[in-house]
Design an enzyme around this catalytic site. Structure first.
Site, short mmCIF file in Angstrom:
data_model
loop_
_atom_site.label_atom_id
_atom_site.label_comp_id
_atom_site.label_asym_id
_atom_site.label_seq_id
_atom_site.Cartn_x
_atom_site.Cartn_y
_atom_site.Cartn_z
N ASP A 122 0.87 -1.18 0.00
CA ASP A 122 0.00 0.00 0.00
C ASP A 122 0.90 1.22 0.00
O ASP A 122 1.08 1.89 1.02
CB ASP A 122 -0.91 -0.04 1.24
CG ASP A 122 -1.86 1.14 1.29
OD1 ASP A 122 -1.84 1.98 0.37
OD2 ASP A 122 -2.62 1.23 2.28
N THR A 134 2.81 4.84 -1.87
CA THR A 134 2.58 6.02 -2.68
C THR A 134 3.07 5.74 -4.09
O THR A 134 3.44 4.62 -4.44
CB THR A 134 3.32 7.22 -2.07
OG1 THR A 134 4.71 6.89 -1.92
CG2 THR A 134 2.76 7.56 -0.69
#
Length: 293
Positions: free
Chosen positions: A161, A163
């Site tokens: 998860d 950026t």
């Protein structure tokens, strides 16, 4: 590039010639962490907004789309997920969704920037409801090194998860990281990677993820598109890969009878997300196996 003019926060995607704006009431927080610039705004219609290095990360209103699709398809595809590792996910929304599954015995959130989690606890408390769950574990540090050091064959599901693949997250989109993840996974293990916009990134980022996952030894790879209004183009994706078992099949009965509430995910949405648009099939044709096309 971002701008804050006349009460609007705007994220400009200069190379794509597009932008996304939200009307804001006020800035709630701003700091330079050891890793990135962190800002939080109160918006007029999307609740609170988190921004990292000028890029929109999440809002109160629509984060459930991303968090549910990053978790439940993989959890219901795995036969019996008991230990889950989340690399990134500092806002804790993914952790919350993972721990809705009663069969999960242990979940680790490995996040490089502790300030993201602490500010989420303050400004997005609804995402942090599971932080006190005894199954929840936190490590604040380098996820790449953590994955390199973990005991082999000790994890059922790895969720990346992250950026965008720049700055602190760049190494999470690398072949070496996928190889370390492969070693960490038990038999039947699954990895999930957030994989950007199908419209903007199929030919480069998504195709590269498919190629690198297969080079790392993942036999079955599948990208699942889903809506995400606050991200570039409003359309996002995750890419799921398995060591041995096809990821086209999932525990549909369990998904239909899930003992928890979701707002977007259900078995029908899961089935639909497995059907990639034709332009993605064409772009990934060298990587897509017959059972996955």
């Amino acid at each position: 590039m971002t701008a804050l003019n006349d009460g609007w926060f705007t994220e400009v995607f200069q190379d794509q010639g597009t932008a996304f704006s939200l009307q804001v009431k006020r800035k709630l927080h701003e700091e330079q962490t050891p890793f990135q610039k962190l800002e939080i705004y109160e918006t007029e219609t999307f609740g609170n907004l988190m921004v990292l290095d000028g890029c929109v990360m999440l809002t109160t209103r629509d984060n459930f789309l991303y968090h549910e699709m990053m978790t439940h398809p993989a959890l219901f595809t795995h036969r019996d997920p008991r230990k889950v590792v989340i690399v990134g996910g500092g806002d804790c929304g993914t952790l919350k969704e993972v721990l809705k599954h009663p069969g999960v015995e242990e979940a680790w959130q490995v996040e490089i920037d502790e300030r993201v989690t602490r500010m989420s606890e303050k400004y997005f408390p609804e995402l942090c409801e599971a932080n006190s769950d005894p199954r929840a574990n936190f490590f604040f540090g380098d996820g790449i090194q953590w994955m390199r050091d973990i005991e082999p064959n000790s994890v059922d599901l790895i969720i990346i998860d992250s950026t965008d693949p720049v700055g602190p997250a760049e190494g999470l989109f690398a072949l070496d990281f996928y190889r370390d993840a492969m070693l960490a996974l038990r038999e039947g293990g699954i990895i999930v990677q957030q994989s950007e916009s199908p419209l903007l990134h199929t030919d480069n980022i998504i195709k590269g993820i498919h190629e690198d996952m297969r080079k790392a030894g993942f036999e079955h790879v599948q990208t699942l598109p889903f809506p995400q209004p606050v991200y570039p183009t409003g359309w996002w994706s995750c890419t799921m890969a398995s060591k041995e078992n096809p990821v086209k099949y999932f525990r549909e009965e369990d998904a239909n009878n899930r003992p928890f509430v979701t707002r977007y995910y259900n078995a029908g949405v899961h089935r639909g997300a497995l059907a990639m648009p034709q332009f993605m099939v064409d772009a990934l044709e060298d990587e897509v196996r017959p059972e996955e096309g």
